[in-house]
Design a protein around this motif. Structure first.
Motif, PDB file in Angstrom:
ATOM      1  N   ASP A 108      43.508  31.651  38.589  1.00 41.11           N
ATOM      2  CA  ASP A 108      41.975  31.879  38.843  1.00 41.11           C
ATOM      3  C   ASP A 108      41.837  34.036  39.796  1.00 41.11           C
ATOM      4  OD1 ASP A 108      40.664  29.822  38.616  1.00 41.11           O
ATOM      5  OD2 ASP A 108      40.493  29.044  41.361  1.00 41.11           O
ATOM      6  N   GLU A 109      43.636  33.643  40.265  1.00 37.01           N
ATOM      7  CA  GLU A 109      43.885  35.280  41.313  1.00 37.01           C
ATOM      8  C   GLU A 109      43.947  36.068  39.454  1.00 37.01           C
ATOM      9  OE1 GLU A 109      48.104  36.776  42.123  1.00 37.01           O
ATOM     10  OE2 GLU A 109      47.899  35.369  43.870  1.00 37.01           O
ATOM     11  N   ILE A 110      44.733  35.815  38.226  1.00 40.93           N
ATOM     12  CA  ILE A 110      44.449  37.133  37.237  1.00 40.93           C
ATOM     13  C   ILE A 110      42.984  36.663  36.882  1.00 40.93           C
ATOM     14  CG2 ILE A 110      45.197  37.013  34.861  1.00 40.93           C
ATOM     15  CD1 ILE A 110      47.741  35.250  35.986  1.00 40.93           C
ATOM     16  N   GLN A 111      42.477  36.113  37.064  1.00 41.26           N
ATOM     17  CA  GLN A 111      41.002  36.045  36.401  1.00 41.26           C
ATOM     18  C   GLN A 111      40.194  37.589  36.818  1.00 41.26           C
ATOM     19  OE1 GLN A 111      38.456  33.628  36.834  1.00 41.26           O
ATOM     20  NE2 GLN A 111      36.616  33.716  35.562  1.00 41.26           N
ATOM     21  N   LYS A 112      40.637  38.039  38.072  1.00 38.64           N
ATOM     22  CA  LYS A 112      39.934  39.016  39.112  1.00 38.64           C
ATOM     23  C   LYS A 112      40.664  40.282  38.334  1.00 38.64           C
ATOM     24  CE  LYS A 112      40.639  36.582  43.575  1.00 38.64           C
ATOM     25  NZ  LYS A 112      40.853  36.543  44.519  1.00 38.64           N
ATOM     26  N   ASN A 113      41.751  40.211  37.826  1.00 42.44           N
ATOM     27  CA  ASN A 113      42.683  42.007  37.416  1.00 42.44           C
ATOM     28  C   ASN A 113      41.437  41.770  35.713  1.00 42.44           C
ATOM     29  OD1 ASN A 113      43.092  42.538  39.486  1.00 42.44           O
ATOM     30  ND2 ASN A 113      45.316  41.761  38.821  1.00 42.44           N
ATOM     31  N   HIS A 114      41.184  40.262  35.067  1.00 45.60           N
ATOM     32  CA  HIS A 114      41.202  40.493  33.585  1.00 45.60           C
ATOM     33  C   HIS A 114      39.787  39.136  33.951  1.00 45.60           C
ATOM     34  CE1 HIS A 114      44.902  42.026  32.744  1.00 45.60           C
ATOM     35  NE2 HIS A 114      45.451  40.958  33.283  1.00 45.60           N
ATOM     36  N   PRO A 115      38.794  40.189  33.486  1.00 39.04           N
ATOM     37  CA  PRO A 115      37.487  38.799  33.543  1.00 39.04           C
ATOM     38  C   PRO A 115      37.181  38.206  33.064  1.00 39.04           C
ATOM     39  CG  PRO A 115      36.951  41.218  34.198  1.00 39.04           C
ATOM     40  CD  PRO A 115      38.516  41.546  34.516  1.00 39.04           C
ATOM     41  N   LYS A 116      37.404  39.662  31.293  1.00 40.96           N
ATOM     42  CA  LYS A 116      36.523  39.275  29.960  1.00 40.96           C
ATOM     43  C   LYS A 116      38.332  38.004  29.181  1.00 40.96           C
ATOM     44  CE  LYS A 116      34.585  42.852  29.430  1.00 40.96           C
ATOM     45  NZ  LYS A 116      34.009  44.627  28.277  1.00 40.96           N
ATOM     46  N   GLU A 117      38.853  37.756  30.096  1.00 36.19           N
ATOM     47  CA  GLU A 117      39.404  36.527  29.331  1.00 36.19           C
ATOM     48  C   GLU A 117      39.562  35.385  29.091  1.00 36.19           C
ATOM     49  OE1 GLU A 117      42.957  37.246  27.814  1.00 36.19           O
ATOM     50  OE2 GLU A 117      42.588  39.538  28.229  1.00 36.19           O
ATOM     51  N   THR A 118      39.610  33.939  28.388  1.00 39.01           N
ATOM     52  CA  THR A 118      39.248  33.656  28.487  1.00 39.01           C
ATOM     53  C   THR A 118      39.862  32.113  28.823  1.00 39.01           C
ATOM     54  OG1 THR A 118      40.702  32.525  26.502  1.00 39.01           O
ATOM     55  CG2 THR A 118      38.584  33.006  25.628  1.00 39.01           C
TER      56      THR A 118
ATOM     57  N   GLU B 195      43.229  30.902  27.346  1.00 40.11           N
ATOM     58  CA  GLU B 195      44.424  32.752  27.800  1.00 40.11           C
ATOM     59  C   GLU B 195      44.330  32.963  29.446  1.00 40.11           C
ATOM     60  OE1 GLU B 195      41.680  35.436  26.382  1.00 40.11           O
ATOM     61  OE2 GLU B 195      42.448  35.542  24.226  1.00 40.11           O
ATOM     62  N   LEU B 196      43.892  33.325  30.307  1.00 38.10           N
ATOM     63  CA  LEU B 196      44.330  32.744  31.783  1.00 38.10           C
ATOM     64  C   LEU B 196      45.485  32.074  31.994  1.00 38.10           C
ATOM     65  CD1 LEU B 196      41.027  33.302  33.278  1.00 38.10           C
ATOM     66  CD2 LEU B 196      42.495  35.135  33.297  1.00 38.10           C
ATOM     67  N   LEU B 197      44.895  30.265  31.696  1.00 36.68           N
ATOM     68  CA  LEU B 197      45.947  29.744  32.100  1.00 36.68           C
ATOM     69  C   LEU B 197      47.416  30.057  31.163  1.00 36.68           C
ATOM     70  CD1 LEU B 197      44.183  26.488  31.879  1.00 36.68           C
ATOM     71  CD2 LEU B 197      45.105  27.047  33.558  1.00 36.68           C
ATOM     72  N   ASP B 198      47.705  30.353  30.096  1.00 36.74           N
ATOM     73  CA  ASP B 198      48.809  30.498  29.161  1.00 36.74           C
ATOM     74  C   ASP B 198      49.284  31.983  30.130  1.00 36.74           C
ATOM     75  OD1 ASP B 198      49.047  29.066  27.329  1.00 36.74           O
ATOM     76  OD2 ASP B 198      47.605  30.341  26.456  1.00 36.74           O
ATOM     77  N   LEU B 199      48.924  33.099  30.387  1.00 37.25           N
ATOM     78  CA  LEU B 199      49.178  33.746  31.650  1.00 37.25           C
ATOM     79  C   LEU B 199      49.773  33.578  32.715  1.00 37.25           C
ATOM     80  CD1 LEU B 199      46.443  36.768  30.887  1.00 37.25           C
ATOM     81  CD2 LEU B 199      48.988  36.843  30.597  1.00 37.25           C
ATOM     82  N   ALA B 200      49.202  32.712  33.202  1.00 39.43           N
ATOM     83  CA  ALA B 200      49.630  32.083  34.935  1.00 39.43           C
ATOM     84  C   ALA B 200      51.094  31.257  34.930  1.00 39.43           C
ATOM     85  CB  ALA B 200      48.541  31.365  35.097  1.00 39.43           C
TER      86      ALA B 200
END
Length: 167
Positions: A53-63, A66-71
């Motif tokens: 959720d925190e990463i999504q603020k900086n990368h709103p277009k990620e699936t 992908e957000l879970l993988d980055l996290a």
């Protein structure tokens, strides 16, 4: 494994107290280890979702995946101090599962499971009946035998726990 453990405890000639102690130690340590890893998994999953959720603020277009993988990648790359590694639910899982493995390996090494099945009666509630059909009970254990069994359990367990703590 509790079904197996209870059926082994109901043995036709009885088990020495030390064997009952080690079997109980194995069952309890496996249970604690399993509970510890489930707690770790649940806590990790909650932290992972918060990080995504925190990463999504900086990368709103990620699936979402992908957000879970980055996290997940960020959480694994985070440096941890030695005490965070030593005193965690994941470490607790490792400690108790190693203790359970130690009990299983010792049992296999002592009994030779490939050669000892001919007279093994570990069926639940299997007991010998006398000629008259009455249940034949075993004689009681003397105080000297109890002391020997407790000392045996202590002489095996205490050095193993000390070695385990320092490894």
């Amino acid at each position: 494994y509790f079904t197996e453990g209870s059926s082994i405890l109901i043995y036709n000639t009885g088990l020495p107290r030390a064997i009952i102690f080690f079997l109980t130690l194995m069952l309890v340590s496996m249970t604690i280890g399993f509970i510890a890893i489930r707690i770790h998994q649940n806590r990790y999953q909650k932290k992972l979702i918060l990080k995504a959720d925190e990463i999504q603020k900086n990368h709103p277009k990620e699936t979402v995946s992908e957000l879970l993988d980055l996290a997940n990648q960020e959480m694994k790359e985070r440096p941890r101090k030695w005490y965070e590694r030593l005193f965690s639910f994941k470490a607790l899982h490792g400690y108790f599962m190693t203790l359970a493995w130690y009990q299983m390996a010792g049992r296999a090494g002592v009994t030779n499971p490939f050669d000892s099945w001919e007279h093994c009666y570990v069926y639940p509630v299997y007991k010998d009946l006398g000629d008259n059909g009455e249940l034949v009970l075993l004689p009681g254990v003397s105080d000297e035998q109890k002391t020997q069994q407790v000392l045996f359990a202590a002489y095996v367990t205490i050095p193993a726990l000390i070695a385990f703590a320092f490894i």
